[in-house]
Design an enzyme around this catalytic site. Sequence first.
Site, mmCIF file in Angstrom:
data_model
loop_
_atom_site.group_PDB
_atom_site.id
_atom_site.type_symbol
_atom_site.label_atom_id
_atom_site.label_comp_id
_atom_site.label_asym_id
_atom_site.label_seq_id
_atom_site.Cartn_x
_atom_site.Cartn_y
_atom_site.Cartn_z
ATOM 1 N N CYS A 111 0.795 -1.196 0.000
ATOM 2 C CA CYS A 111 0.000 0.000 0.000
ATOM 3 C C CYS A 111 0.834 1.254 0.000
ATOM 4 O O CYS A 111 2.047 1.195 -0.054
ATOM 5 C CB CYS A 111 -0.864 0.028 1.251
ATOM 6 S SG CYS A 111 -0.524 -1.268 2.383
ATOM 7 N N ARG A 114 -0.496 2.923 -5.702
ATOM 8 C CA ARG A 114 0.083 1.759 -5.031
ATOM 9 C C ARG A 114 -0.976 0.786 -4.534
ATOM 10 O O ARG A 114 -0.666 -0.354 -4.168
ATOM 11 C CB ARG A 114 0.932 2.193 -3.836
ATOM 12 C CG ARG A 114 2.056 3.125 -4.200
ATOM 13 C CD ARG A 114 2.794 3.545 -2.956
ATOM 14 N NE ARG A 114 3.522 2.422 -2.397
ATOM 15 C CZ ARG A 114 4.763 2.117 -2.708
ATOM 16 N NH1 ARG A 114 5.419 2.837 -3.567
ATOM 17 N NH2 ARG A 114 5.368 1.095 -2.156
ATOM 18 N N TRP A 157 -3.874 -2.026 -0.675
ATOM 19 C CA TRP A 157 -4.082 -3.038 -1.718
ATOM 20 C C TRP A 157 -4.085 -4.379 -1.004
ATOM 21 O O TRP A 157 -3.055 -4.852 -0.526
ATOM 22 C CB TRP A 157 -2.949 -2.967 -2.730
ATOM 23 C CG TRP A 157 -3.111 -3.848 -3.927
ATOM 24 C CD1 TRP A 157 -3.855 -3.589 -5.038
ATOM 25 C CD2 TRP A 157 -2.481 -5.120 -4.160
ATOM 26 N NE1 TRP A 157 -3.727 -4.614 -5.940
ATOM 27 C CE2 TRP A 157 -2.894 -5.576 -5.429
ATOM 28 C CE3 TRP A 157 -1.622 -5.926 -3.421
ATOM 29 C CZ2 TRP A 157 -2.477 -6.780 -5.970
ATOM 30 C CZ3 TRP A 157 -1.198 -7.123 -3.961
ATOM 31 C CH2 TRP A 157 -1.629 -7.544 -5.221
ATOM 32 N N ASN A 167 2.357 -1.548 5.934
ATOM 33 C CA ASN A 167 2.497 -2.119 4.597
ATOM 34 C C ASN A 167 3.385 -3.348 4.734
ATOM 35 O O ASN A 167 4.486 -3.241 5.268
ATOM 36 C CB ASN A 167 3.169 -1.070 3.684
ATOM 37 C CG ASN A 167 3.524 -1.608 2.323
ATOM 38 O OD1 ASN A 167 3.027 -2.653 1.910
ATOM 39 N ND2 ASN A 167 4.396 -0.912 1.620
ATOM 40 N N GLY A 168 2.907 -4.509 4.303
ATOM 41 C CA GLY A 168 3.727 -5.717 4.391
ATOM 42 C C GLY A 168 2.970 -6.858 5.040
ATOM 43 O O GLY A 168 1.736 -6.849 5.087
ATOM 44 N N GLU A 219 4.208 -7.632 -24.833
ATOM 45 C CA GLU A 219 3.891 -6.396 -24.101
ATOM 46 C C GLU A 219 2.576 -5.786 -24.596
ATOM 47 O O GLU A 219 1.761 -5.304 -23.800
ATOM 48 C CB GLU A 219 5.065 -5.417 -24.239
ATOM 49 C CG GLU A 219 4.827 -3.999 -23.726
ATOM 50 C CD GLU A 219 4.555 -3.890 -22.230
ATOM 51 O OE1 GLU A 219 4.555 -4.920 -21.527
ATOM 52 O OE2 GLU A 219 4.296 -2.769 -21.775
ATOM 53 N N LYS A 221 -0.642 -5.169 -22.128
ATOM 54 C CA LYS A 221 -1.292 -3.857 -21.976
ATOM 55 C C LYS A 221 -2.801 -3.994 -22.185
ATOM 56 O O LYS A 221 -3.601 -3.419 -21.458
ATOM 57 C CB LYS A 221 -0.719 -2.849 -22.978
ATOM 58 C CG LYS A 221 0.656 -2.334 -22.624
ATOM 59 C CD LYS A 221 0.596 -1.348 -21.484
ATOM 60 C CE LYS A 221 1.799 -1.304 -20.580
ATOM 61 N NZ LYS A 221 2.288 -2.441 -19.911
ATOM 62 N N GLU A 279 -4.460 -5.934 -19.182
ATOM 63 C CA GLU A 279 -4.550 -5.254 -17.894
ATOM 64 C C GLU A 279 -5.410 -4.003 -17.952
ATOM 65 O O GLU A 279 -5.967 -3.587 -16.940
ATOM 66 C CB GLU A 279 -3.164 -4.948 -17.321
ATOM 67 C CG GLU A 279 -2.326 -4.003 -18.108
ATOM 68 C CD GLU A 279 -0.939 -3.797 -17.501
ATOM 69 O OE1 GLU A 279 -0.763 -4.033 -16.306
ATOM 70 O OE2 GLU A 279 -0.025 -3.399 -18.250
ATOM 71 N N HIS A 331 2.244 -24.115 -34.710
ATOM 72 C CA HIS A 331 2.387 -25.247 -33.786
ATOM 73 C C HIS A 331 1.226 -25.324 -32.801
ATOM 74 O O HIS A 331 1.313 -26.029 -31.803
ATOM 75 C CB HIS A 331 3.728 -25.156 -33.053
ATOM 76 C CG HIS A 331 4.897 -25.184 -33.985
ATOM 77 N ND1 HIS A 331 5.272 -26.316 -34.669
ATOM 78 C CD2 HIS A 331 5.740 -24.202 -34.385
ATOM 79 C CE1 HIS A 331 6.313 -26.042 -35.436
ATOM 80 N NE2 HIS A 331 6.609 -24.761 -35.287
ATOM 81 N N LYS A 362 0.607 -0.648 -8.390
ATOM 82 C CA LYS A 362 1.801 -0.222 -9.112
ATOM 83 C C LYS A 362 3.042 -0.939 -8.635
ATOM 84 O O LYS A 362 3.870 -1.355 -9.412
ATOM 85 C CB LYS A 362 1.973 1.286 -8.955
ATOM 86 C CG LYS A 362 3.156 1.858 -9.713
ATOM 87 C CD LYS A 362 2.872 1.894 -11.187
ATOM 88 C CE LYS A 362 4.031 2.394 -12.003
ATOM 89 N NZ LYS A 362 3.889 2.005 -13.409
HETATM 90 C C1 F6R Z 1 2.544 -3.894 -16.471
HETATM 91 C C2 F6R Z 1 3.376 -3.594 -15.312
HETATM 92 C C3 F6R Z 1 3.897 -4.720 -14.500
HETATM 93 C C4 F6R Z 1 5.299 -4.418 -13.972
HETATM 94 C C5 F6R Z 1 5.761 -5.516 -13.002
HETATM 95 C C6 F6R Z 1 7.172 -5.263 -12.503
HETATM 96 O O1 F6R Z 1 2.141 -2.729 -17.138
HETATM 97 O O2 F6R Z 1 3.617 -2.456 -15.009
HETATM 98 O O3 F6R Z 1 3.872 -5.925 -15.215
HETATM 99 O O4 F6R Z 1 6.176 -4.304 -15.060
HETATM 100 O O5 F6R Z 1 4.886 -5.563 -11.916
HETATM 101 O O6 F6R Z 1 7.264 -4.051 -11.831
HETATM 102 P P1 F6R Z 1 8.655 -3.363 -11.558
HETATM 103 O O7 F6R Z 1 9.256 -2.998 -12.870
HETATM 104 O O8 F6R Z 1 8.332 -2.148 -10.736
HETATM 105 O O9 F6R Z 1 9.508 -4.345 -10.825
#
Ligand code: F6R
Length: 617
Positions: A5, A30, A78, A104-105, A487, A491, A494, A510, A612
């Site tokens: 969080c 977050r 979160w 947080n944790g 990627e 995108k 998500e 395949h 995030k």
């Molecule tokens: C997707 C995205 C996630 C992060 C992943 C790693 O858009 O943002 O897949 O790439 O959670 O996060 P970091 O780079 O902060 O370790």
Amino acid sequence: MAVMCGIVGYVGEKRAQDVVIEGLRRLEYRGYDSAGIALVATGTIASDKRAGKLANLEKAIADRPLPPATVGIGHTRWATHGAPNDVNAHPHSGAQRRVALVHNGIIENFAELRVGIEADDVALLSETDTEVAAQLLEAEVLTGADLTTAMLRLVNRLEGAFTLVAVDALDPSRVVAARRNSPLVVGIGDGENFLGSDVAAFIEHTREAMELSQDQVVTITRSGVSVRNFDGSSAEGRRYHVDWDLSAAEKDGHDWFMRKEIHEQPRAVADSLLGRRTPEGRLHLDEMRLSDQELRDVDKVIIIACGTSFYAGMVAKYAIEHWTRVPVEVELASEFRYRDPILDYSTLVVAISQSGETADTLQAIRHARTQRSKVLAICNTNGSTIPRESDAVIYTHAGPEIGVASTKGFLTQLVACYLLALYLAQVKGTRYGDEIDEVMRQLEAMPDHIATVLASADAIYAMAAEHVDTRSVLFLGRHAGYPVALEGALKLKELAYIHAEGFAAGELKHGPIALVESGLPVLCVVPPAGRDQLRDKMVSGIQEVRARGARTICLVEDGDDAITPYADTVIRLPKVPVLLQPLVAVVPLQLFACELATRMGHDVDQPRNLAKSVTVE
Ligand code: F6R
């Protein structure tokens, strides 16, 4: 129960409620399952907490105002376990409401601690590990200990990962926090001080920050900051200046942070290339900290990362192997240590993380270091845990990435990967200086190429508008275009919550080709024509899906018309070398996902179920 969080703490002269809520707004990326605030007001704790987004908490406070106060803490959550409801939301208090605590944790030994508390006939209100910690902290304060001493006693009873921030109803002079394996930074003001999960929490008030090490307790008062290790000894945090400001944390006229961040990519890429060459033209990486000899000894590279950062790692493999001839493995951080990887002192482990706090990646780093491997981090967040626990770091200069879906973070990771590959080539002598120069010149031209792609955003938006009823999309790529396809699919999943898959184009026949049916949109990342073989194989793949009714949308280099007969839609990309093509090819896919999700009515910056920075394994 356990959470990851955003956390805020404030002590000063301003209205703490405003500072805390504003800080939570900037940290909401977050986590946004629930939010809460606690203030110290004339000998009592005044608090409120609500399930749902911060707006729910703000509305509750507007309806039932909290008393004035200049000391406070806040939390945006979160949830990992435990429903995101009002009761489980933070802050939590002890039975006598003497202290309030946010967390947080995960406190791993909480069940055993809980039994001890309940044996003393104290009824706990929530299911959370946090309430257990609040209860224990309060018990220490009630013995007469000040909040700092109480926190030091508490942390020595806890196992697991945590950032804790607390206030005491009878001590309006301080906020006390502790950190173990979970993020926390201090903001240094004038007559006021701040705590936050990252600097965005207080950037509006100060750009002076202090990073803390693991296992430290920090006390902030109006006039000072003091740091103690968990064993009680005093310590010093490292102060640093934050080189971005509030405007970087605002949307700048865009509807979403993500859209703003996509448009910032030319600048972010340019910034990430700045200052990387000496006047003599040799590559120079600021915090490389590994000697040339150590790098010459490297005989294997293992890249670890998650999600989008993992895809950057896949591109890095092509570049490093091509320019240095050193074998590279790319591995999901969450899988890495569980397979007992073969590592030694001559293995260079490269950890890629935008946030610098991803728990899976952090644990993989720790494992690698126990095996005597050197770890180099590629990271966007100064003061975060991953670079601090690594031997070396290449910082990307994307600026704060607020949108949950990574965009400029990804592009700048690619830049850092290219720089690393070229640097290794320079040190190992596997490429001549003029070859390295040439690639650097090509890289330095990329911001303009990315701007060219962005200039035709409207055409992509129009295409997105045609796809609002689409249930499934495939993405195909080859070579460095393969991670781009993955990627693009991520995108879309998500943000738009629709089924999307990325495939290596050669794999299609395949199995996955069975998915193709009439009208299915297939986005194809076509390699530059200079790579005839790759490009020609891709053309065959496109023909194969088209013959089965797919609607092909082809990302094609300018001037390459060989694809046109097989493409229902052509998106033009600037002419760039194949290894660098991901820097331009991914941009239309980002725009596509952002626009499609917007048109479907989704929250692009805060997609459902995501956060995030993923600080739990
Ligand atoms: C997707 C995205 C996630 C992060 C992943 C790693 O858009 O943002 O897949 O790439 O959670 O996060 P970091 O780079 O902060 O370790």
